[in-house]
Design a protein around this motif. Structure first.
Motif, PDB file in Angstrom:
ATOM      1  N   LYS A  69       0.788  -1.252   0.067  1.00 37.19           N
ATOM      2  CA  LYS A  69       0.084   0.045  -0.121  1.00 37.19           C
ATOM      3  C   LYS A  69       0.849   1.104  -0.161  1.00 37.19           C
ATOM      4  CE  LYS A  69      -4.041  -2.209   0.426  1.00 37.19           C
ATOM      5  NZ  LYS A  69      -5.023  -2.019  -0.818  1.00 37.19           N
ATOM      6  N   VAL A  70       0.286   2.361  -0.533  1.00 36.44           N
ATOM      7  CA  VAL A  70       0.796   3.820  -0.420  1.00 36.44           C
ATOM      8  C   VAL A  70       0.341   4.576   0.657  1.00 36.44           C
ATOM      9  CG1 VAL A  70       1.313   5.980  -1.775  1.00 36.44           C
ATOM     10  CG2 VAL A  70       1.170   3.652  -2.919  1.00 36.44           C
ATOM     11  N   TYR A  71       1.125   5.295   1.425  1.00 37.70           N
ATOM     12  CA  TYR A  71       0.633   5.690   2.577  1.00 37.70           C
ATOM     13  C   TYR A  71       0.865   7.348   2.448  1.00 37.70           C
ATOM     14  CZ  TYR A  71      -0.198   1.282   4.808  1.00 37.70           C
ATOM     15  OH  TYR A  71      -0.644  -0.246   4.768  1.00 37.70           O
ATOM     16  N   THR A  72      -0.121   8.378   2.700  1.00 40.18           N
ATOM     17  CA  THR A  72       0.514   9.622   2.995  1.00 40.18           C
ATOM     18  C   THR A  72      -0.019  10.215   4.114  1.00 40.18           C
ATOM     19  OG1 THR A  72      -1.394  10.262   1.620  1.00 40.18           O
ATOM     20  CG2 THR A  72       0.457   9.977   0.215  1.00 40.18           C
ATOM     21  N   ALA A  73       0.306  11.244   4.623  1.00 38.32           N
ATOM     22  CA  ALA A  73      -0.026  11.659   5.959  1.00 38.32           C
ATOM     23  C   ALA A  73      -0.001  13.337   5.691  1.00 38.32           C
ATOM     24  CB  ALA A  73       1.046  11.580   6.943  1.00 38.32           C
ATOM     25  N   THR A  74      -1.354  13.841   5.934  1.00 36.04           N
ATOM     26  CA  THR A  74      -1.315  15.305   5.947  1.00 36.04           C
ATOM     27  C   THR A  74      -1.521  15.786   6.991  1.00 36.04           C
ATOM     28  OG1 THR A  74      -2.832  14.972   3.916  1.00 36.04           O
ATOM     29  CG2 THR A  74      -3.138  16.867   4.995  1.00 36.04           C
ATOM     30  N   LEU A  75      -0.687  16.759   7.495  1.00 40.43           N
ATOM     31  CA  LEU A  75      -0.403  17.534   8.723  1.00 40.43           C
ATOM     32  C   LEU A  75      -1.274  18.978   8.321  1.00 40.43           C
ATOM     33  CD1 LEU A  75       1.798  15.570   8.787  1.00 40.43           C
ATOM     34  CD2 LEU A  75       3.184  17.334   9.913  1.00 40.43           C
ATOM     35  N   ASP A  76      -2.522  18.953   9.336  1.00 41.84           N
ATOM     36  CA  ASP A  76      -3.128  20.160   9.456  1.00 41.84           C
ATOM     37  C   ASP A  76      -2.498  21.107  10.292  1.00 41.84           C
ATOM     38  OD1 ASP A  76      -4.932  22.228   9.368  1.00 41.84           O
ATOM     39  OD2 ASP A  76      -6.701  21.137   9.817  1.00 41.84           O
ATOM     40  N   THR A  77      -1.796  22.163  10.148  1.00 36.71           N
ATOM     41  CA  THR A  77      -0.991  22.942  11.110  1.00 36.71           C
ATOM     42  C   THR A  77      -1.582  24.330  11.099  1.00 36.71           C
ATOM     43  OG1 THR A  77       0.695  23.927   9.619  1.00 36.71           O
ATOM     44  CG2 THR A  77       0.908  21.643  10.228  1.00 36.71           C
ATOM     45  N   THR A  78      -1.063  25.202  12.318  1.00 36.18           N
ATOM     46  CA  THR A  78      -1.512  26.531  12.199  1.00 36.18           C
ATOM     47  C   THR A  78      -1.023  27.468  11.129  1.00 36.18           C
ATOM     48  OG1 THR A  78       0.315  26.856  13.761  1.00 36.18           O
ATOM     49  CG2 THR A  78      -1.943  26.611  14.642  1.00 36.18           C
ATOM     50  N   GLN A  79      -0.054  26.936  10.334  1.00 34.42           N
ATOM     51  CA  GLN A  79       0.390  27.405   9.035  1.00 34.42           C
ATOM     52  C   GLN A  79      -0.302  26.915   7.819  1.00 34.42           C
ATOM     53  OE1 GLN A  79       1.957  30.052   8.772  1.00 34.42           O
ATOM     54  NE2 GLN A  79       2.431  30.579  10.915  1.00 34.42           N
ATOM     55  N   GLY A  80      -1.077  25.921   7.854  1.00 37.09           N
ATOM     56  CA  GLY A  80      -1.697  25.378   6.619  1.00 37.09           C
ATOM     57  C   GLY A  80      -1.575  23.887   6.565  1.00 37.09           C
ATOM     58  N   LYS A  81      -1.846  23.073   5.559  1.00 41.06           N
ATOM     59  CA  LYS A  81      -1.740  21.724   5.330  1.00 41.06           C
ATOM     60  C   LYS A  81      -0.298  21.486   4.492  1.00 41.06           C
ATOM     61  CE  LYS A  81      -6.733  20.759   4.710  1.00 41.06           C
ATOM     62  NZ  LYS A  81      -6.656  20.412   6.163  1.00 41.06           N
ATOM     63  N   ILE A  82       0.277  20.283   5.158  1.00 41.89           N
ATOM     64  CA  ILE A  82       1.613  19.886   4.706  1.00 41.89           C
ATOM     65  C   ILE A  82       1.238  18.297   4.492  1.00 41.89           C
ATOM     66  CG2 ILE A  82       3.931  19.277   5.460  1.00 41.89           C
ATOM     67  CD1 ILE A  82       3.549  21.622   7.480  1.00 41.89           C
ATOM     68  N   VAL A  83       1.510  17.985   3.285  1.00 43.75           N
ATOM     69  CA  VAL A  83       1.414  16.454   2.670  1.00 43.75           C
ATOM     70  C   VAL A  83       2.591  15.536   2.663  1.00 43.75           C
ATOM     71  CG1 VAL A  83       0.447  15.191   1.176  1.00 43.75           C
ATOM     72  CG2 VAL A  83      -0.727  17.349   1.623  1.00 43.75           C
ATOM     73  N   ILE A  84       2.774  14.784   3.304  1.00 41.79           N
ATOM     74  CA  ILE A  84       3.977  13.887   3.347  1.00 41.79           C
ATOM     75  C   ILE A  84       3.737  12.527   2.586  1.00 41.79           C
ATOM     76  CG2 ILE A  84       5.758  12.620   4.978  1.00 41.79           C
ATOM     77  CD1 ILE A  84       4.939  14.629   6.961  1.00 41.79           C
ATOM     78  N   GLN A  85       4.466  12.187   1.809  1.00 40.22           N
ATOM     79  CA  GLN A  85       4.506  10.665   1.325  1.00 40.22           C
ATOM     80  C   GLN A  85       5.421  10.002   2.250  1.00 40.22           C
ATOM     81  OE1 GLN A  85       4.345  10.243  -2.932  1.00 40.22           O
ATOM     82  NE2 GLN A  85       5.230   8.211  -2.815  1.00 40.22           N
ATOM     83  N   LEU A  86       4.778   9.130   2.733  1.00 37.88           N
ATOM     84  CA  LEU A  86       5.626   8.121   3.628  1.00 37.88           C
ATOM     85  C   LEU A  86       6.406   6.993   2.952  1.00 37.88           C
ATOM     86  CD1 LEU A  86       2.832   7.610   6.474  1.00 37.88           C
ATOM     87  CD2 LEU A  86       4.709   9.445   6.335  1.00 37.88           C
ATOM     88  N   LEU A  87       7.456   6.574   3.181  1.00 35.15           N
ATOM     89  CA  LEU A  87       8.384   5.637   2.505  1.00 35.15           C
ATOM     90  C   LEU A  87       8.553   4.536   3.374  1.00 35.15           C
ATOM     91  CD1 LEU A  87      11.130   8.347   1.554  1.00 35.15           C
ATOM     92  CD2 LEU A  87       9.252   7.454   0.435  1.00 35.15           C
ATOM     93  N   PRO A  88       7.460   3.620   3.286  1.00 32.07           N
ATOM     94  CA  PRO A  88       7.562   2.131   4.208  1.00 32.07           C
ATOM     95  C   PRO A  88       8.604   1.112   3.600  1.00 32.07           C
ATOM     96  CG  PRO A  88       5.562   2.167   2.820  1.00 32.07           C
ATOM     97  CD  PRO A  88       6.281   3.713   2.758  1.00 32.07           C
ATOM     98  N   GLN A  89       8.932   1.437   2.071  1.00 29.41           N
ATOM     99  CA  GLN A  89       9.912   0.518   1.411  1.00 29.41           C
ATOM    100  C   GLN A  89      11.318   0.697   2.103  1.00 29.41           C
ATOM    101  OE1 GLN A  89       8.487   3.192   0.356  1.00 29.41           O
ATOM    102  NE2 GLN A  89       9.769   4.182  -1.389  1.00 29.41           N
ATOM    103  N   VAL A  90      11.647   1.910   2.507  1.00 27.72           N
ATOM    104  CA  VAL A  90      12.948   2.122   3.150  1.00 27.72           C
ATOM    105  C   VAL A  90      12.939   2.005   4.629  1.00 27.72           C
ATOM    106  CG1 VAL A  90      13.846   3.032   0.957  1.00 27.72           C
ATOM    107  CG2 VAL A  90      12.904   4.597   2.796  1.00 27.72           C
ATOM    108  N   ALA A  91      11.925   2.414   5.184  1.00 33.27           N
ATOM    109  CA  ALA A  91      11.866   2.676   6.787  1.00 33.27           C
ATOM    110  C   ALA A  91      10.138   2.196   7.210  1.00 33.27           C
ATOM    111  CB  ALA A  91      12.192   4.242   6.914  1.00 33.27           C
ATOM    112  N   PRO A  92      10.286   0.711   7.102  1.00 27.40           N
ATOM    113  CA  PRO A  92       8.953   0.488   7.530  1.00 27.40           C
ATOM    114  C   PRO A  92       8.551   0.243   8.902  1.00 27.40           C
ATOM    115  CG  PRO A  92      10.423  -1.243   7.042  1.00 27.40           C
ATOM    116  CD  PRO A  92      11.040  -0.433   6.416  1.00 27.40           C
ATOM    117  N   VAL A  93       9.386   0.210   9.725  1.00 22.09           N
ATOM    118  CA  VAL A  93       9.238   0.368  11.153  1.00 22.09           C
ATOM    119  C   VAL A  93       8.792   1.766  11.589  1.00 22.09           C
ATOM    120  CG1 VAL A  93      10.337  -0.227  13.529  1.00 22.09           C
ATOM    121  CG2 VAL A  93      10.813  -1.640  11.846  1.00 22.09           C
TER     122      VAL A  93
END
Length: 221
Positions: A69-93
């Motif tokens: 699966k592909v995982y992304t994380a959206t951080l809703d911050t006081t400065q706005g939204k930040i989207v992170i593409q997570l990399l389980p293929q290199v750092a699964p833990v």
């Protein structure tokens, strides 16, 4: 002295008090609900390890993510939204740890406690760089990845283990040519890098939302 209308209707002050109390309670409930994480069905069973205190657990988080699966994380911050593409293929833990903490609301309401010119750091429940979830993470080397602006990694005290919850986002060139230790590169900013640049110490993570999808192309690094 009470107004004449109130003396004729002594229940009016109580009615006003009840109305005000209802508004306060309703506002608090709405704010609390707004801080609750949105959990996709694929992550509904992602539970934490045993809780031993506020923001503290008995050990590392149980494996929840799936390798296909592909995982992304959206951080809703006081400065706005930040989207992170997570990399389980290199750092699964590390990715699994971040996902489990996020879907269980660990990061909601925490502040960015450190924001020098080249990076921002968050994920500390104490808000001063000394806190964590009660456990550390193993090193997950990824020498093929670079620490360019938008890279996301886990924090560690120099010479110490990798923190279990504190993470940082690179804003500009890493000082002195780059890191001399492993920081578990586990994500890349794919939207909102300008919001990262605007963050200063004291800004807050409102919520972190994890999205799950099927792979369609090679993930960005």
């Amino acid at each position: 002295m009470l107004p004449e209308a109130w003396r004729r209707r002594p229940w009016i002050p109580y009615l006003i008090m009840v109305a005000v109390l209802a508004v306060v309670i309703g506002t608090g409930f709405a704010m609390n609900k707004a801080l609750q994480p949105v959990v996709p069905p694929q992550l509904a069973n992602c539970k934490t390890s045993v809780v031993v205190g506020p923001h503290e657990y008995a050990g590392r988080q149980p494996i929840c993510i799936q390798p296909n699966k592909v995982y992304t994380a959206t951080l809703d911050t006081t400065q706005g939204k930040i989207v992170i593409q997570l990399l389980p293929q290199v750092a699964p833990v590390t990715v699994n740890n971040f996902v489990v903490l996020a879907v269980n609301g660990y990061y909601n309401g925490l502040t960015f406690w450190d924001a020098p010119d080249w990076e921002v750091q968050a994920g500390d429940p104490k808000g001063n760089g000394t806190g964590g979830p009660g456990y550390n993470l193993p090193e997950e080397p990824s020498p093929e990845l670079t620490w360019t602006p938008g890279a996301v990694g886990m924090a560690r005290i120099p010479g110490g283990p990798i923190n279990g919850s504190q993470f940082f986002i690179v804003k500009s060139s890493w000082p002195n040519g780059g890191p001399n230790a492993e920081y578990n590169r586990f994500g890349t900013i794919v939207a909102g890098l300008d919001k990262v640049s605007a963050i200063s110490a004291g800004d807050r993570i409102n919520t972190v939302t994890i999205a799950v999808s099927n792979p369609t192309a090679s993930p960005s690094r």
